[in-house]
Design an enzyme around this catalytic site. Structure first.
Site, PDB file in Angstrom:
ATOM      1  N   HIS A  16      20.978 -34.626 -32.957  1.00 23.33           N
ATOM      2  CA  HIS A  16      20.948 -35.143 -31.589  1.00 23.33           C
ATOM      3  C   HIS A  16      20.867 -33.987 -30.603  1.00 23.33           C
ATOM      4  CE1 HIS A  16      25.588 -35.024 -30.708  1.00 23.33           C
ATOM      5  NE2 HIS A  16      25.180 -33.971 -31.358  1.00 23.33           N
ATOM      6  N   CYS A  35      24.969 -27.764 -27.427  1.00 25.25           N
ATOM      7  CA  CYS A  35      24.607 -29.150 -27.769  1.00 25.25           C
ATOM      8  C   CYS A  35      23.384 -29.637 -26.987  1.00 25.25           C
ATOM      9  CB  CYS A  35      25.788 -30.077 -27.531  1.00 25.25           C
ATOM     10  SG  CYS A  35      27.182 -29.746 -28.610  1.00 25.25           S
ATOM     11  N   HIS A  41      20.231 -30.426 -32.789  1.00 22.80           N
ATOM     12  CA  HIS A  41      21.152 -29.855 -33.770  1.00 22.80           C
ATOM     13  C   HIS A  41      21.781 -31.029 -34.507  1.00 22.80           C
ATOM     14  CE1 HIS A  41      23.919 -30.896 -30.525  1.00 22.80           C
ATOM     15  NE2 HIS A  41      24.899 -30.874 -31.426  1.00 22.80           N
ATOM     16  N   HIS A  43      24.871 -32.925 -37.252  1.00 24.20           N
ATOM     17  CA  HIS A  43      26.265 -33.055 -37.662  1.00 24.20           C
ATOM     18  C   HIS A  43      26.342 -33.848 -38.957  1.00 24.20           C
ATOM     19  CE1 HIS A  43      28.045 -31.486 -33.968  1.00 24.20           C
ATOM     20  NE2 HIS A  43      27.125 -32.185 -33.302  1.00 24.20           N
ATOM     21  N   ASP A  81      21.498 -42.611 -40.556  1.00 27.71           N
ATOM     22  CA  ASP A  81      21.559 -41.498 -41.499  1.00 27.71           C
ATOM     23  C   ASP A  81      20.220 -40.767 -41.599  1.00 27.71           C
ATOM     24  OD1 ASP A  81      22.743 -39.803 -43.409  1.00 27.71           O
ATOM     25  OD2 ASP A  81      22.034 -41.053 -45.064  1.00 27.71           O
ATOM     26  N   HIS A  82      20.287 -39.456 -41.513  1.00 31.04           N
ATOM     27  CA  HIS A  82      19.109 -38.578 -41.571  1.00 31.04           C
ATOM     28  C   HIS A  82      18.078 -38.923 -40.497  1.00 31.04           C
ATOM     29  CE1 HIS A  82      20.924 -37.381 -45.355  1.00 31.04           C
ATOM     30  NE2 HIS A  82      20.202 -36.273 -45.241  1.00 31.04           N
ATOM     31  N   GLU A 126      32.944 -35.948 -35.719  1.00 27.64           N
ATOM     32  CA  GLU A 126      31.731 -35.178 -35.519  1.00 27.64           C
ATOM     33  C   GLU A 126      31.826 -33.857 -36.278  1.00 27.64           C
ATOM     34  OE1 GLU A 126      28.953 -34.761 -31.768  1.00 27.64           O
ATOM     35  OE2 GLU A 126      30.763 -33.551 -31.525  1.00 27.64           O
TER      36      GLU A 126
END
Length: 136
Positions: A16, A35, A41, A43, A81-82, A126
């Site tokens: 994100h 961020c 980037h 998490h 996810d991903h 996170e």
């Protein structure tokens, strides 16, 4: 009889960028720091879904763990996810994907899928040192 909480733990990875389109690049960088990286980037999110209620007299369940697991996989993991949350999801096209907002979105998605008499709490990590709980 007292209420019980059943907790299902899951994991997903997502990228994100925290960015407010109404602000200048300078202000975004000042407020969001690393961020706000224009190249995003990622998490490794740890998700705890807590369902609170009374045991069903017939099953002994608050909620069937398999049903909850399948629900989280279908409604949350398959969706996030991903993924690049900013680019790949409708939920974050206009909503800044902070960990707070991600937790609220997950809650809103799952709450409509469980019985109305059950309470729902979301805990989203996170990082190992930063997490949110919703609702609080």
């Amino acid at each position: 009889m007292n209420k019980l909480a059943l907790v299902r733990c899951e994991h997903f990875n997502a990228a994100h960028r925290l960015h407010n389109v109404n602000w200048s690049d300078e202000k975004n960088k000042e407020v969001f720091g690393k961020c706000n990286n224009p190249n995003y980037h990622g998490h490794n999110y740890e998700l705890e879904v807590k369902v609170i209620g009374f045991c069903n007299k017939d099953t002994g369940y608050v909620i069937d763990t398999k049903v909850l697991s399948d629900l989280i996989e279908e409604k949350v993991l398959d969706r996030f996810d991903h993924k690049n949350l900013n680019l790949d999801t409708k939920e974050f096209k206009t909503l800044n994907p902070t960990v707070e907002n991600i937790a609220i979105v997950i809650y809103d998605i799952l709450k409509t899928e469980i019985e109305p008499n059950l309470e729902l709490k979301i805990k989203l990590y996170e990082t190992p040192r930063n997490y949110v709980e919703y609702p609080y």
